[in-house]
Design a protein around this motif. Structure first.
Motif, PDB file in Angstrom:
ATOM      1  N   GLY A  20       0.797  -1.212   0.000  1.00 14.63           N
ATOM      2  CA  GLY A  20       0.000   0.000   0.000  1.00 14.63           C
ATOM      3  C   GLY A  20       0.830   1.262   0.000  1.00 14.63           C
ATOM      4  N   ASP A  21       0.168   2.360   0.357  1.00 17.18           N
ATOM      5  CA  ASP A  21       0.785   3.679   0.266  1.00 17.18           C
ATOM      6  C   ASP A  21       1.058   4.325   1.621  1.00 17.18           C
ATOM      7  N   TYR A  22       0.780   3.639   2.706  1.00 18.53           N
ATOM      8  CA  TYR A  22       0.796   4.304   4.012  1.00 18.53           C
ATOM      9  C   TYR A  22       1.949   3.781   4.872  1.00 18.53           C
ATOM     10  N   ASP A  23       2.774   4.727   5.360  1.00 15.50           N
ATOM     11  CA  ASP A  23       3.962   4.310   6.106  1.00 15.50           C
ATOM     12  C   ASP A  23       3.709   4.180   7.612  1.00 15.50           C
ATOM     13  N   SER A  64       2.103   9.623   6.551  1.00 17.78           N
ATOM     14  CA  SER A  64       1.053   9.111   5.674  1.00 17.78           C
ATOM     15  C   SER A  64       0.424   7.945   6.409  1.00 17.78           C
ATOM     16  N   ASP A  82     -11.605   8.948   3.674  1.00 15.35           N
ATOM     17  CA  ASP A  82     -10.832   9.887   4.481  1.00 15.35           C
ATOM     18  C   ASP A  82     -11.775  10.680   5.372  1.00 15.35           C
ATOM     19  N   HIS A  87      -6.970   8.344   7.189  1.00 14.54           N
ATOM     20  CA  HIS A  87      -7.424   7.524   6.074  1.00 14.54           C
ATOM     21  C   HIS A  87      -7.950   6.235   6.693  1.00 14.54           C
ATOM     22  N   ARG A 144      -2.244  -4.877   3.009  1.00 13.65           N
ATOM     23  CA  ARG A 144      -2.540  -4.195   1.742  1.00 13.65           C
ATOM     24  C   ARG A 144      -2.394  -2.681   1.859  1.00 13.65           C
ATOM     25  N   SER A 145      -2.553  -2.136   3.079  1.00  6.97           N
ATOM     26  CA  SER A 145      -2.507  -0.688   3.272  1.00  6.97           C
ATOM     27  C   SER A 145      -1.097  -0.167   3.494  1.00  6.97           C
ATOM     28  N   SER A 147       2.850   0.606   3.278  1.00  7.92           N
ATOM     29  CA  SER A 147       3.895   0.743   2.264  1.00  7.92           C
ATOM     30  C   SER A 147       5.088  -0.139   2.634  1.00  7.92           C
ATOM     31  N   ARG A 148       6.040  -0.211   1.748  1.00  8.23           N
ATOM     32  CA  ARG A 148       7.234  -1.012   2.015  1.00  8.23           C
ATOM     33  C   ARG A 148       7.969  -0.462   3.236  1.00  8.23           C
ATOM     34  N   ALA A 150       6.953  -0.130   6.245  1.00 10.91           N
ATOM     35  CA  ALA A 150       6.101   0.723   7.076  1.00 10.91           C
ATOM     36  C   ALA A 150       6.101   0.234   8.525  1.00 10.91           C
TER      37      ALA A 150
END
Length: 819
Positions: A20-23, A64, A82, A87, A144-145, A147-148, A150
């Motif tokens: 995902g995109d969230y750290d 994030s 959001d 989020h 899934r949410s 990030s690498r 995180a």
């Protein structure tokens, strides 16, 4: 869908799932929002009240961040959305899953088991199946949410399997877990049929946080005795065991015992002993205490409002302006001891010690788990007791107990605190109890009394409360009367001590300390290849009483005094030297000074001071004879000359010098704003002292102002203490200093004693053979405790005597061997 179908679907996952995109990801049973529906039927979301949400909102906004949780409605699928700074990633639960996972396994199995089996836990295999399946769904959603690389922080007992499931799905993540409720002792936890799986799930975390040191100790002992995973202090090296292939993996019994989503684990030592593959995943898990707290700023602000004070006066008037108002605020739960409270209060009315004209009790019992049978029965019992007492003692104008079975908004709760004279917390077992802290902070004038069960986590942090055993009804009654008759002077003295503790350790401090420690866990490297020998057992924690060493302290002192090479390291203020109004006048007690002087003269014995004081102060005041190794400014400065070592110099970068200059200017401004406060200049920091201020309330306001002012300065690290807010521009602490001194002297055993929060860093780096001593009553990782500097001086004198005796015996043996 039946639980078997849930489980089959949830077991299908890949270790290389989507990223995902969230750290920063929080995983909790509930999302941090509540749904509201207006008169037109339109639904909206609002932020949920509570300390956890308040503490994590700033982290979410600065990173994030995503929050994974259930939104509160069964059989409803929602897309991520959001709201505010969050989020939100909703996790779907069916009606059956709510019944089996939440009402069943979480709250009718784990909750009573972890609360000392006050009510009997129920063990149902279908509940366990669903609990495991739902935990898997939460883990997959978080995976899934995130990030690498995180950070994921999992919250509480409903999600104990998520850490290991996450580690299996996403080994790149840094995983934290916090247990908000007590963790039971081995003898109780062992009743759980799925005890191994729960421990395995928790050990997937890099850092496990508990409310109290005893809870963390219980967890570590369970891991040792049930899984064979031994902790070296707070640290365990955990190895994943190979997955066994079974012919019948769809077998019902197999599925309940095993899951490919959460592999089994063992200790790294046992893995080596059994000659398992050295390439198996191995990680470090740490387990320690992080007592949670409250949003001090929000409570203080609400209690200061004129509207809140007006409402408090109105509440007293509505009750007929009794002399004393007792208040109980609880969820309707059998762990809260509401029946014990009503029994004690009713007997005081019956005995004539209290009357409805002069005293009143408000009991707020907010609804909780209303579909669980034990809670339905409890409500009937409590409402029956209230009805009988009111029927017996009410008059036309006065009510014995005002019973309120509904929740209240935050502003009304603060008004209730202000309207009340005595808060009564009678929990039979409680992880913390934040209501007690909110009551103390809301009383800005330092009046009021807190009657607090000794079975709460808060009791360890608030020793100035009137502490009770709620099972002792006679003692409970005496405490209620004592609180009622307490003088204003004693009220203010007790409240002052409790407020100091809470202000120094608010919910922001809690989340910051946990997340900072979590961020450092991946920097921790595995130790050398372990032997297969057993680690030495870690002794129990002794609280210490009186000025002379307890048997537990005596035993440890004798052990330490008998080693070949000994290091004795001490904090200064509050440990060797009692606190003084003027910090420059602080001096070590003569008995401590003489004991350390004697120890420093003995062969193979090193003495060190590790203090927040500047190095010059330590040289001139604490060690004028130049016999000790010195670490000043929390480890920013060293004098290792007595060991023949070159002392590392203090070097500040241009940015650090600029930050120090800005912090110094800020503290000078604070001193001007708060008459009576003082500044302390240090080579790599600056201190703001309030002990010299005459008014305690003004001193606390000044400290709060200092924290708010200084934390805005980039590059400055804060360390609030007792009547002081210290800031530094070097990221060092007493743990670093302890490691440096220990490396220099190469001691077989190291002793460290300290009283303050900053000393916990040094206590935390001690090994299993070392000895940590907490001076005072505050929470600590140390396993031994003395009551204050005087008791510490007697312990040091005893250590010096034992060490001299050991040295003389060694000399005698050496002489005889020579002859």
């Amino acid at each position: 869908m039946n639980p078997s179908e849930d489980l089959t679907q949830d077991r299908v996952a890949s270790e290389e799932g989507p990223v995902g995109d969230y750290d920063f990801v929080v995983v909790a049973n509930r999302l941090p929002v509540d749904r509201t529906v207006d008169e037109a039927g339109e639904s909206t979301w609002r932020r949920s009240p509570g300390g956890l949400v308040s503490a994590l909102a700033p982290v979410m906004s600065s990173h994030s961040g995503a929050w994974v949780g259930w939104h509160g409605a069964a059989d409803e699928e929602l897309e991520p959305f959001d709201h505010d700074v969050f989020h939100l990633v909703p996790v779907r639960l069916s009606e059956g899953e709510v019944r089996r996972y939440y009402e069943g396994f979480s709250n009718a199995t784990i909750w009573p088991l972890y609360h000392d089996v006050i009510a009997p836990p129920e063990f149902h295999r279908t509940w366990w199946d669903t609990y495991r399946a739902v935990n898997r769904r939460f883990a997959e959603s978080a995976a899934r949410s995130a990030s690498r690389n995180a950070t994921v922080w999992v919250q509480d007992y409903q999600l104990q399997l998520v850490p290991a499931m996450l580690r299996h799905l996403r080994p790149d993540l840094t995983i934290g877990f916090f247990d908000h409720i007590p963790f039971p002792p081995l003898e109780i936890f062992a009743q759980l049929p799925w005890r191994k799986q729960v421990l395995t799930g928790l050990l997937g975390a890099d850092l496990l946080g508990f409310q109290r040191p005893g809870d963390a100790q219980n967890f570590r002992r369970c891991c040792d005795q049930i899984l064979g995973v031994q902790f070296d202090g707070e640290r365990a090296e955990v190895t994943q065991t190979p997955q066994e292939q079974h012919e019948d993996e769809e077998n019902e019994r197999f599925r309940r015992a095993y899951t490919n989503a959460m592999p089994n684990v063992t200790s790294r030592r046992r893995a080596r002993k059994e000659r398992l593959n050295r390439d198996l995943p191995t990680w470090i898990a740490r387990a320690t205490s992080y007592p949670i707290s409250i949003d001090v700023e929000a409570v203080t602000e609400m209690a200061s409002l004129a509207s809140t004070k007006r409402r408090a006066r109105q509440i007293r008037e509505e009750l007929g302006n009794p002399k004393t108002i007792y208040l109980g605020v609880d969820r309707l739960d059998y762990t809260k001891g509401i029946r014990h409270r009503l029994k004690a209060y009713g007997e005081l009315l019956n005995d004539g010690d209290l009357t409805v004209e002069s005293s009143a009790m408000i009991q707020v019992a907010s609804p909780s788990r209303e579909r669980v049978a034990s809670y339905i029965e409890l409500r009937e019992q409590i409402e029956g007791m209230v009805g009988r007492l009111n029927g017996q003692f009410d008059t036309m104008s006065h009510t014995a107990i005002r019973y309120l079975h509904h929740g209240y908004p935050f502003e009304e709760m603060i008004a209730l605190y202000l309207a009340s004279d005595v808060l009564v917390v009678s929990s039979l077992r409680d992880g913390m109890n934040l209501v007690a802290k909110e009551f103390v902070v809301s009383h800005l004038d330092h009046t009021g009394a807190l009657v607090l069960s000794e079975f709460t986590g808060a009791a360890e942090q608030l020793p100035d409360a009137i502490q009770i055993n709620p099972h002792d009804i006679d003692g409970f009654k005496e405490a209620l009367l004592y609180a009622k008759n307490m003088t204003i002077e004693e009220q203010q003295d007790r409240m002052k001590g409790m407020r100091e503790q809470i202000f120094a350790h608010d919910v922001e401090d809690w989340s910051t300390r946990f997340l900072e420690d979590l961020s450092k866990t991946r920097e921790d490297n595995l130790g050398p290849e372990p032997s297969t020998d057993e680690l030495p057992a870690v002794g129990h924690m002794d609280r210490g009483h009186g000025p002379f060493p307890t048997p537990a302290v005596e035993e440890e002192l004798q052990r330490a005094a008998s080693v070949d090479n000994l290091l004795v390291a001490m904090d200064f203020d509050g440990t060797l030297a009692p606190f003084t109004t003027d910090p420059e006048e602080a001096r070590a007690l003569p008995l401590s000074e003489n004991a350390l002087d004697s120890l420093a003269d003995l062969p193979n014995t090193s003495v060190a001071l590790i203090s927040g004081r500047p190095l010059d102060f330590l040289r001139e005041v604490a060690d004028p004879r130049r016999k000790m190794l010195l670490a000043g400014s929390h480890g920013a400065e060293f004098d290792l000359s007595v060991a023949g070592e070159e002392s590392p110099g203090l070097r500040l970068s241009d940015d650090q010098r600029a930050a120090l200059e800005q912090a110094t200017q800020a503290v000078e401004d604070l001193v001007r704003r708060h008459p009576g406060s003082e500044i302390e200049h240090k080579p790599a920091g600056v201190g703001f002292h309030t002990r010299t201020m005459d008014d305690d309330e003004a001193a606390q306001a000044a400290e709060a102002d200092a924290v708010q002012t200084l934390k805005r300065i980039p590059g400055v690290m804060l360390s609030p203490g007792q009547y002081v807010v210290e800031c530094a521009v070097l990221e060092v602490n007493k743990g670093d200093a302890m490691k440096t001194v220990r490396d220099v002297v190469q001691a077989d055993v190291s002793i460290f004693a300290g009283d303050d929060l900053t000393d916990e860093h040094a206590l935390a780096v001690l090994g299993p053979d070392d000895l940590g001593i907490k001076v005072g009553r505050a929470d600590s990782v140390a396993r031994l405790r003395v009551t204050g500097p005087e008791a510490m001086s007697h312990a040091l004198a005893r250590l010096a005597h034992l060490r001299r005796k050991h040295s003389a015996q060694a000399d005698w043996h050496d002489a005889n061997a020579t002859d």
